[in-house]
Design a protein around this motif. Structure first.
Motif, mmCIF file in Angstrom:
data_model
loop_
_atom_site.group_PDB
_atom_site.id
_atom_site.type_symbol
_atom_site.label_atom_id
_atom_site.label_comp_id
_atom_site.label_asym_id
_atom_site.label_seq_id
_atom_site.Cartn_x
_atom_site.Cartn_y
_atom_site.Cartn_z
ATOM 1 N N LEU A 39 0.788 -1.329 0.098
ATOM 2 C CA LEU A 39 -0.020 0.042 -0.078
ATOM 3 C C LEU A 39 0.835 1.217 -0.074
ATOM 4 O O LEU A 39 0.314 2.369 -0.511
ATOM 5 C CB LEU A 39 -1.118 0.085 1.106
ATOM 6 N N ALA A 40 2.041 1.300 0.779
ATOM 7 C CA ALA A 40 2.812 2.473 0.629
ATOM 8 C C ALA A 40 3.515 2.526 -0.554
ATOM 9 O O ALA A 40 3.578 3.612 -0.919
ATOM 10 C CB ALA A 40 3.844 2.071 2.022
ATOM 11 N N GLN A 41 3.822 1.633 -1.404
ATOM 12 C CA GLN A 41 4.454 1.735 -2.713
ATOM 13 C C GLN A 41 3.526 2.192 -3.611
ATOM 14 O O GLN A 41 3.659 2.936 -4.514
ATOM 15 C CB GLN A 41 4.888 0.301 -3.143
ATOM 16 N N LEU A 42 2.017 1.933 -3.325
ATOM 17 C CA LEU A 42 0.973 2.398 -4.502
ATOM 18 C C LEU A 42 0.653 3.582 -4.223
ATOM 19 O O LEU A 42 0.032 4.242 -5.116
ATOM 20 C CB LEU A 42 -0.107 1.323 -4.016
ATOM 21 N N GLU A 43 0.830 4.335 -3.182
ATOM 22 C CA GLU A 43 0.301 5.812 -2.843
ATOM 23 C C GLU A 43 0.651 6.596 -3.922
ATOM 24 O O GLU A 43 -0.234 7.657 -4.185
ATOM 25 C CB GLU A 43 1.028 6.372 -1.316
ATOM 26 N N SER A 44 1.821 6.489 -4.533
ATOM 27 C CA SER A 44 2.356 7.573 -5.726
ATOM 28 C C SER A 44 1.421 7.324 -6.752
ATOM 29 O O SER A 44 1.307 8.313 -7.502
ATOM 30 C CB SER A 44 3.631 7.446 -5.939
ATOM 31 N N TYR A 45 0.675 6.380 -6.992
ATOM 32 C CA TYR A 45 -0.180 6.160 -8.246
ATOM 33 C C TYR A 45 -1.698 6.755 -8.103
ATOM 34 O O TYR A 45 -2.150 7.320 -9.072
ATOM 35 C CB TYR A 45 -0.441 4.544 -8.620
ATOM 36 N N GLY A 46 -1.907 7.203 -6.743
ATOM 37 C CA GLY A 46 -3.125 7.839 -6.653
ATOM 38 C C GLY A 46 -4.429 7.264 -6.688
ATOM 39 O O GLY A 46 -5.309 7.820 -6.807
ATOM 40 N N GLY A 47 -4.520 6.002 -6.847
ATOM 41 C CA GLY A 47 -5.738 5.392 -7.161
ATOM 42 C C GLY A 47 -6.203 4.915 -5.807
ATOM 43 O O GLY A 47 -6.092 5.427 -4.892
ATOM 44 N N GLU A 48 -7.619 4.052 -5.593
ATOM 45 C CA GLU A 48 -8.050 3.593 -4.495
ATOM 46 C C GLU A 48 -7.878 2.060 -4.473
ATOM 47 O O GLU A 48 -7.780 1.488 -5.255
ATOM 48 C CB GLU A 48 -9.625 3.705 -4.577
ATOM 49 N N TYR A 49 -7.181 1.940 -3.212
ATOM 50 C CA TYR A 49 -6.462 0.612 -3.114
ATOM 51 C C TYR A 49 -7.172 -0.094 -1.727
ATOM 52 O O TYR A 49 -6.754 0.416 -0.510
ATOM 53 C CB TYR A 49 -5.027 0.334 -2.981
ATOM 54 N N ILE A 50 -8.040 -1.016 -1.837
ATOM 55 C CA ILE A 50 -8.693 -1.469 -0.666
ATOM 56 C C ILE A 50 -8.184 -2.989 -0.180
ATOM 57 O O ILE A 50 -8.473 -4.168 -0.835
ATOM 58 C CB ILE A 50 -10.240 -1.729 -0.963
ATOM 59 N N PRO A 51 -7.564 -3.127 0.975
ATOM 60 C CA PRO A 51 -7.192 -4.336 1.426
ATOM 61 C C PRO A 51 -8.240 -5.242 1.941
ATOM 62 O O PRO A 51 -9.174 -4.715 2.575
ATOM 63 C CB PRO A 51 -6.151 -4.149 2.646
ATOM 64 N N ILE A 52 -8.184 -6.507 1.600
ATOM 65 C CA ILE A 52 -9.455 -7.339 2.212
ATOM 66 C C ILE A 52 -8.653 -8.735 2.534
ATOM 67 O O ILE A 52 -7.996 -9.287 1.819
ATOM 68 C CB ILE A 52 -10.335 -7.801 0.960
ATOM 69 N N GLN A 53 -8.905 -9.017 3.991
ATOM 70 C CA GLN A 53 -8.385 -10.154 4.551
ATOM 71 C C GLN A 53 -9.201 -11.362 4.539
ATOM 72 O O GLN A 53 -10.492 -11.072 4.751
ATOM 73 C CB GLN A 53 -8.120 -9.652 6.138
ATOM 74 N N ALA A 54 -9.000 -12.519 4.330
ATOM 75 C CA ALA A 54 -9.818 -13.738 4.023
ATOM 76 C C ALA A 54 -9.095 -14.811 3.850
ATOM 77 O O ALA A 54 -7.880 -14.786 3.465
ATOM 78 C CB ALA A 54 -10.663 -13.577 2.713
ATOM 79 N N ASN A 55 -9.108 -15.923 4.614
ATOM 80 C CA ASN A 55 -8.468 -17.023 4.655
ATOM 81 C C ASN A 55 -9.471 -18.062 3.497
ATOM 82 O O ASN A 55 -10.212 -18.614 3.811
ATOM 83 C CB ASN A 55 -8.502 -17.599 5.968
ATOM 84 N N LEU A 56 -8.445 -18.069 2.437
ATOM 85 C CA LEU A 56 -9.117 -19.119 1.447
ATOM 86 C C LEU A 56 -8.908 -20.561 1.574
ATOM 87 O O LEU A 56 -9.028 -21.381 0.718
ATOM 88 C CB LEU A 56 -8.368 -18.787 -0.055
ATOM 89 N N GLU A 57 -8.245 -20.890 2.715
ATOM 90 C CA GLU A 57 -8.045 -22.344 3.387
ATOM 91 C C GLU A 57 -9.500 -22.762 3.701
ATOM 92 O O GLU A 57 -9.956 -24.031 4.081
ATOM 93 C CB GLU A 57 -6.885 -22.616 4.207
ATOM 94 N N GLU A 58 -10.282 -21.763 4.234
ATOM 95 C CA GLU A 58 -11.700 -22.127 4.776
ATOM 96 C C GLU A 58 -12.430 -22.434 3.653
ATOM 97 O O GLU A 58 -12.568 -21.689 2.761
ATOM 98 C CB GLU A 58 -12.189 -20.963 5.639
ATOM 99 N N PRO A 59 -13.416 -23.419 3.615
ATOM 100 C CA PRO A 59 -14.534 -23.658 2.527
ATOM 101 C C PRO A 59 -15.185 -22.490 2.054
ATOM 102 O O PRO A 59 -15.368 -22.435 0.927
ATOM 103 C CB PRO A 59 -15.472 -24.619 3.355
ATOM 104 N N GLU A 60 -15.722 -21.509 3.006
ATOM 105 C CA GLU A 60 -16.339 -20.206 2.506
ATOM 106 C C GLU A 60 -15.519 -19.002 2.741
ATOM 107 O O GLU A 60 -16.132 -18.026 2.905
ATOM 108 C CB GLU A 60 -17.799 -20.104 3.437
ATOM 109 N N GLY A 61 -14.296 -19.128 2.524
ATOM 110 C CA GLY A 61 -13.330 -17.930 2.409
ATOM 111 C C GLY A 61 -13.923 -16.920 1.618
ATOM 112 O O GLY A 61 -13.672 -15.722 1.551
ATOM 113 N N TYR A 62 -14.307 -17.438 0.401
ATOM 114 C CA TYR A 62 -14.890 -16.623 -0.920
ATOM 115 C C TYR A 62 -15.645 -15.704 -0.584
ATOM 116 O O TYR A 62 -15.739 -14.524 -0.817
ATOM 117 C CB TYR A 62 -15.145 -17.256 -1.916
ATOM 118 N N LYS A 63 -16.604 -15.868 0.727
ATOM 119 C CA LYS A 63 -17.738 -14.939 0.914
ATOM 120 C C LYS A 63 -17.164 -13.614 1.315
ATOM 121 O O LYS A 63 -17.937 -12.632 1.349
ATOM 122 C CB LYS A 63 -18.593 -15.721 1.875
ATOM 123 N N LYS A 64 -16.200 -13.619 2.184
ATOM 124 C CA LYS A 64 -15.758 -12.416 2.971
ATOM 125 C C LYS A 64 -15.161 -11.473 1.738
ATOM 126 O O LYS A 64 -15.052 -10.407 1.983
ATOM 127 C CB LYS A 64 -14.656 -12.989 3.955
#
Length: 240
Positions: free
Chosen positions: A44-69
Protein backbone atom coordinates in the motif's frame (compact mmCIF):
# COMPACT_ATOMS: atom_id res chain seq x y z
CA UNK A 1 -13.16 5.34 -17.54
CA UNK A 2 -12.19 4.08 -14.09
CA UNK A 3 -11.40 0.38 -13.80
CA UNK A 4 -11.34 -1.89 -10.77
CA UNK A 5 -9.52 -5.20 -10.39
CA UNK A 6 -9.50 -7.82 -7.65
CA UNK A 7 -6.15 -9.47 -6.98
CA UNK A 8 -6.23 -12.46 -4.66
CA UNK A 9 -2.96 -13.34 -2.99
CA UNK A 10 -1.80 -9.74 -3.38
CA UNK A 11 0.71 -10.15 -0.54
CA UNK A 12 2.77 -12.67 -2.53
CA UNK A 13 5.53 -11.91 -4.99
CA UNK A 14 3.46 -12.28 -8.16
CA UNK A 15 0.41 -10.62 -6.60
CA UNK A 16 2.43 -7.60 -5.52
CA UNK A 17 4.05 -7.26 -8.94
CA UNK A 18 0.63 -7.48 -10.60
CA UNK A 19 -0.76 -4.83 -8.25
CA UNK A 20 2.06 -2.39 -9.01
CA UNK A 21 1.70 -3.02 -12.74
CA UNK A 22 -2.07 -2.45 -12.73
CA UNK A 23 -1.81 0.61 -10.51
CA UNK A 24 0.63 2.11 -13.02
CA UNK A 25 -2.09 1.61 -15.66
CA UNK A 26 -4.65 3.49 -13.59
CA UNK A 27 -6.56 0.57 -12.04
CA UNK A 28 -8.18 0.83 -8.63
CA UNK A 29 -7.51 -2.37 -6.72
CA UNK A 30 -9.04 -4.76 -4.22
CA UNK A 31 -6.04 -6.43 -2.58
CA UNK A 32 -6.73 -9.75 -0.91
CA UNK A 33 -4.37 -11.21 1.69
CA UNK A 34 -4.60 -13.67 4.57
CA UNK A 35 -1.85 -13.56 7.20
CA UNK A 36 0.83 -11.35 5.68
CA UNK A 37 -0.47 -7.97 6.80
CA UNK A 38 3.02 -6.44 6.83
CA UNK A 39 3.45 -7.29 3.14
CA UNK A 40 0.14 -5.65 2.25
CA UNK A 41 1.01 -2.55 4.26
CA UNK A 42 4.31 -2.31 2.42
CA UNK A 43 2.50 -2.72 -0.90
CA UNK A 44 0.00 0.00 0.00
CA UNK A 45 2.88 2.34 0.75
CA UNK A 46 4.37 1.65 -2.70
CA UNK A 47 1.00 2.24 -4.36
CA UNK A 48 0.40 5.66 -2.80
CA UNK A 49 2.21 7.51 -5.57
CA UNK A 50 -0.22 6.20 -8.21
CA UNK A 51 -3.15 7.99 -6.60
CA UNK A 52 -5.77 5.29 -6.99
CA UNK A 53 -8.11 3.58 -4.56
CA UNK A 54 -6.52 0.49 -2.99
CA UNK A 55 -8.66 -1.60 -0.67
CA UNK A 56 -7.10 -4.41 1.41
CA UNK A 57 -9.36 -7.41 2.09
CA UNK A 58 -8.38 -10.09 4.61
CA UNK A 59 -9.76 -13.58 4.04
CA UNK A 60 -8.56 -17.13 4.61
CA UNK A 61 -9.02 -19.12 1.40
CA UNK A 62 -8.15 -22.35 3.21
CA UNK A 63 -11.64 -22.13 4.71
CA UNK A 64 -14.51 -23.62 2.68
CA UNK A 65 -16.41 -20.32 2.62
CA UNK A 66 -13.42 -17.97 2.53
CA UNK A 67 -14.67 -16.56 -0.76
CA UNK A 68 -17.71 -14.97 0.90
CA UNK A 69 -15.63 -12.48 2.88
CA UNK A 70 -13.98 -11.28 -0.33
CA UNK A 71 -17.09 -11.12 -2.50
CA UNK A 72 -19.08 -9.17 0.09
CA UNK A 73 -16.60 -6.29 -0.23
CA UNK A 74 -16.46 -6.04 -4.04
CA UNK A 75 -18.57 -3.40 -5.77
CA UNK A 76 -17.47 -2.08 -9.15
CA UNK A 77 -15.34 -4.66 -11.01
CA UNK A 78 -13.63 -5.06 -14.37
CA UNK A 79 -11.06 -7.82 -13.79
CA UNK A 80 -10.18 -10.70 -11.48
CA UNK A 81 -6.62 -11.95 -11.11
CA UNK A 82 -6.36 -15.13 -9.05
CA UNK A 83 -2.84 -15.22 -7.55
CA UNK A 84 -3.45 -16.97 -4.22
CA UNK A 85 -1.38 -20.06 -3.72
CA UNK A 86 0.39 -22.45 -1.41
CA UNK A 87 2.46 -25.52 -2.12
CA UNK A 88 3.51 -28.79 -0.54
CA UNK A 89 6.70 -30.64 -1.43
CA UNK A 90 6.78 -34.35 -0.64
CA UNK A 91 5.41 -37.74 -1.60
CA UNK A 92 1.66 -38.01 -2.07
CA UNK A 93 1.50 -41.01 0.29
CA UNK A 94 2.92 -38.84 3.08
CA UNK A 95 0.36 -36.05 2.70
CA UNK A 96 -2.40 -35.60 5.22
CA UNK A 97 -5.97 -35.15 4.07
CA UNK A 98 -6.10 -31.61 5.46
CA UNK A 99 -3.01 -30.68 3.44
CA UNK A 100 -4.64 -31.88 0.21
CA UNK A 101 -7.87 -30.10 1.10
CA UNK A 102 -5.97 -26.88 1.81
CA UNK A 103 -4.36 -26.92 -1.63
CA UNK A 104 -7.66 -27.64 -3.35
CA UNK A 105 -9.55 -24.93 -1.48
CA UNK A 106 -6.95 -22.24 -2.18
CA UNK A 107 -6.32 -23.11 -5.82
CA UNK A 108 -9.63 -24.56 -7.00
CA UNK A 109 -12.72 -24.29 -4.81
CA UNK A 110 -12.45 -20.70 -3.61
CA UNK A 111 -11.28 -19.29 -6.98
CA UNK A 112 -14.24 -21.00 -8.67
CA UNK A 113 -16.67 -19.64 -6.07
CA UNK A 114 -15.17 -16.13 -6.18
CA UNK A 115 -15.57 -16.16 -9.95
CA UNK A 116 -19.12 -17.53 -9.73
CA UNK A 117 -20.21 -14.84 -7.28
CA UNK A 118 -18.56 -11.92 -9.11
CA UNK A 119 -19.13 -12.98 -12.71
CA UNK A 120 -22.55 -11.25 -12.96
CA UNK A 121 -20.79 -7.89 -12.45
CA UNK A 122 -18.69 -8.51 -15.56
CA UNK A 123 -21.54 -9.95 -17.59
CA UNK A 124 -23.69 -6.92 -16.79
CA UNK A 125 -20.99 -4.68 -18.26
CA UNK A 126 -20.50 -7.08 -21.18
CA UNK A 127 -16.77 -6.73 -20.68
CA UNK A 128 -14.08 -7.91 -18.33
CA UNK A 129 -11.20 -10.28 -17.94
CA UNK A 130 -10.42 -13.14 -15.58
CA UNK A 131 -6.87 -14.44 -15.20
CA UNK A 132 -5.72 -17.42 -13.16
CA UNK A 133 -2.06 -17.71 -12.25
CA UNK A 134 -1.61 -21.43 -12.77
CA UNK A 135 1.77 -23.18 -13.09
CA UNK A 136 3.96 -25.13 -15.45
CA UNK A 137 3.15 -28.11 -13.21
CA UNK A 138 -0.50 -27.76 -14.17
CA UNK A 139 0.62 -28.45 -17.73
CA UNK A 140 3.23 -31.17 -17.20
CA UNK A 141 2.83 -32.47 -13.63
CA UNK A 142 5.61 -32.78 -11.07
CA UNK A 143 6.58 -35.65 -8.83
CA UNK A 144 6.61 -34.68 -5.15
CA UNK A 145 4.08 -31.93 -5.97
CA UNK A 146 1.21 -34.14 -7.06
CA UNK A 147 -1.68 -32.40 -5.29
CA UNK A 148 -0.37 -28.98 -6.33
CA UNK A 149 -0.03 -30.15 -9.94
CA UNK A 150 -3.58 -31.52 -9.85
CA UNK A 151 -4.93 -28.23 -8.52
CA UNK A 152 -3.07 -26.18 -11.12
CA UNK A 153 -4.29 -28.51 -13.87
CA UNK A 154 -7.83 -28.00 -12.61
CA UNK A 155 -7.35 -24.25 -12.94
CA UNK A 156 -6.42 -24.66 -16.59
CA UNK A 157 -9.47 -26.84 -17.28
CA UNK A 158 -11.64 -24.26 -15.49
CA UNK A 159 -10.25 -21.52 -17.73
CA UNK A 160 -10.88 -23.48 -20.91
CA UNK A 161 -14.44 -24.35 -19.92
CA UNK A 162 -15.54 -21.00 -18.51
CA UNK A 163 -14.06 -19.08 -21.44
CA UNK A 164 -16.48 -20.88 -23.76
CA UNK A 165 -19.42 -20.21 -21.46
CA UNK A 166 -18.95 -16.43 -21.20
CA UNK A 167 -17.33 -15.48 -24.52
CA UNK A 168 -20.56 -14.07 -25.97
CA UNK A 169 -20.99 -11.99 -22.80
CA UNK A 170 -17.80 -10.08 -23.60
CA UNK A 171 -15.80 -11.68 -20.77
CA UNK A 172 -12.42 -13.23 -21.50
CA UNK A 173 -10.85 -15.95 -19.33
CA UNK A 174 -7.20 -16.94 -19.56
CA UNK A 175 -4.40 -18.45 -17.51
CA UNK A 176 -0.72 -17.79 -17.06
CA UNK A 177 1.52 -20.76 -16.36
CA UNK A 178 4.78 -19.52 -14.83
CA UNK A 179 7.85 -21.70 -14.62
CA UNK A 180 10.26 -21.27 -11.71
CA UNK A 181 9.93 -17.70 -10.41
CA UNK A 182 11.85 -15.89 -7.67
CA UNK A 183 9.17 -15.87 -4.98
CA UNK A 184 8.81 -17.13 -1.42
CA UNK A 185 7.69 -20.52 -2.78
CA UNK A 186 11.27 -21.13 -3.89
CA UNK A 187 12.44 -20.69 -0.31
CA UNK A 188 12.17 -24.39 0.41
CA UNK A 189 14.97 -25.13 -2.06
CA UNK A 190 18.68 -24.86 -1.29
CA UNK A 191 21.05 -22.68 -3.30
CA UNK A 192 22.43 -25.85 -4.88
CA UNK A 193 18.90 -26.92 -5.84
CA UNK A 194 18.33 -23.54 -7.49
CA UNK A 195 21.57 -23.77 -9.44
CA UNK A 196 20.67 -27.24 -10.73
CA UNK A 197 17.24 -25.98 -11.65
CA UNK A 198 18.69 -23.08 -13.62
CA UNK A 199 20.82 -25.49 -15.64
CA UNK A 200 17.60 -27.13 -16.85
CA UNK A 201 16.02 -23.84 -17.95
CA UNK A 202 17.10 -22.90 -21.51
CA UNK A 203 17.35 -19.21 -20.57
CA UNK A 204 19.58 -20.15 -17.64
CA UNK A 205 17.75 -18.29 -14.87
CA UNK A 206 14.60 -18.09 -12.82
CA UNK A 207 11.84 -15.73 -13.81
CA UNK A 208 11.00 -12.65 -11.78
CA UNK A 209 7.50 -11.62 -10.63
CA UNK A 210 7.51 -8.54 -12.86
CA UNK A 211 7.71 -10.80 -15.93
CA UNK A 212 4.54 -12.57 -14.86
CA UNK A 213 2.90 -9.19 -14.21
CA UNK A 214 3.76 -8.19 -17.78
CA UNK A 215 1.74 -11.21 -18.91
CA UNK A 216 -1.18 -10.04 -16.77
CA UNK A 217 -0.93 -6.59 -18.35
CA UNK A 218 -1.05 -8.09 -21.84
CA UNK A 219 -4.04 -10.34 -21.13
CA UNK A 220 -5.99 -7.41 -19.67
CA UNK A 221 -5.19 -5.13 -22.58
CA UNK A 222 -7.01 -4.54 -25.85
CA UNK A 223 -3.98 -6.09 -27.56
CA UNK A 224 -5.32 -9.48 -26.44
CA UNK A 225 -8.95 -8.74 -27.34
CA UNK A 226 -9.30 -11.94 -29.42
CA UNK A 227 -7.58 -14.20 -26.88
CA UNK A 228 -9.63 -16.31 -24.51
CA UNK A 229 -9.41 -19.83 -23.11
CA UNK A 230 -5.63 -19.81 -23.49
CA UNK A 231 -2.63 -20.56 -21.29
CA UNK A 232 0.27 -18.13 -21.58
CA UNK A 233 3.45 -19.99 -20.64
CA UNK A 234 6.11 -17.74 -19.11
CA UNK A 235 8.88 -20.16 -18.28
CA UNK A 236 12.15 -19.31 -20.04
CA UNK A 237 11.71 -22.25 -22.40
CA UNK A 238 11.56 -24.80 -19.57
CA UNK A 239 9.65 -28.00 -20.42
CA UNK A 240 8.44 -26.64 -23.76
Amino acid sequence: MEKYALITGASGGIGQAAALKLASLGYHLYLHFNQNKASIQGLLAQLESYGGEYIPIQANLEEPEGYKKICSQIFSLDAIIHCSGNSHYGLLVDMKQEEVESIMRIHVMNPIMITKELLPKLIKKRSGSIILISSIWGQTGASCEVAYSAAKGAQISFVKALSKEVALNGVRVNAIAPGAVETAMMGKFTEEDIQLLQYDIPMGRLGIPEEIANGVKFLLSDESSYITGQVLSINGGWYT
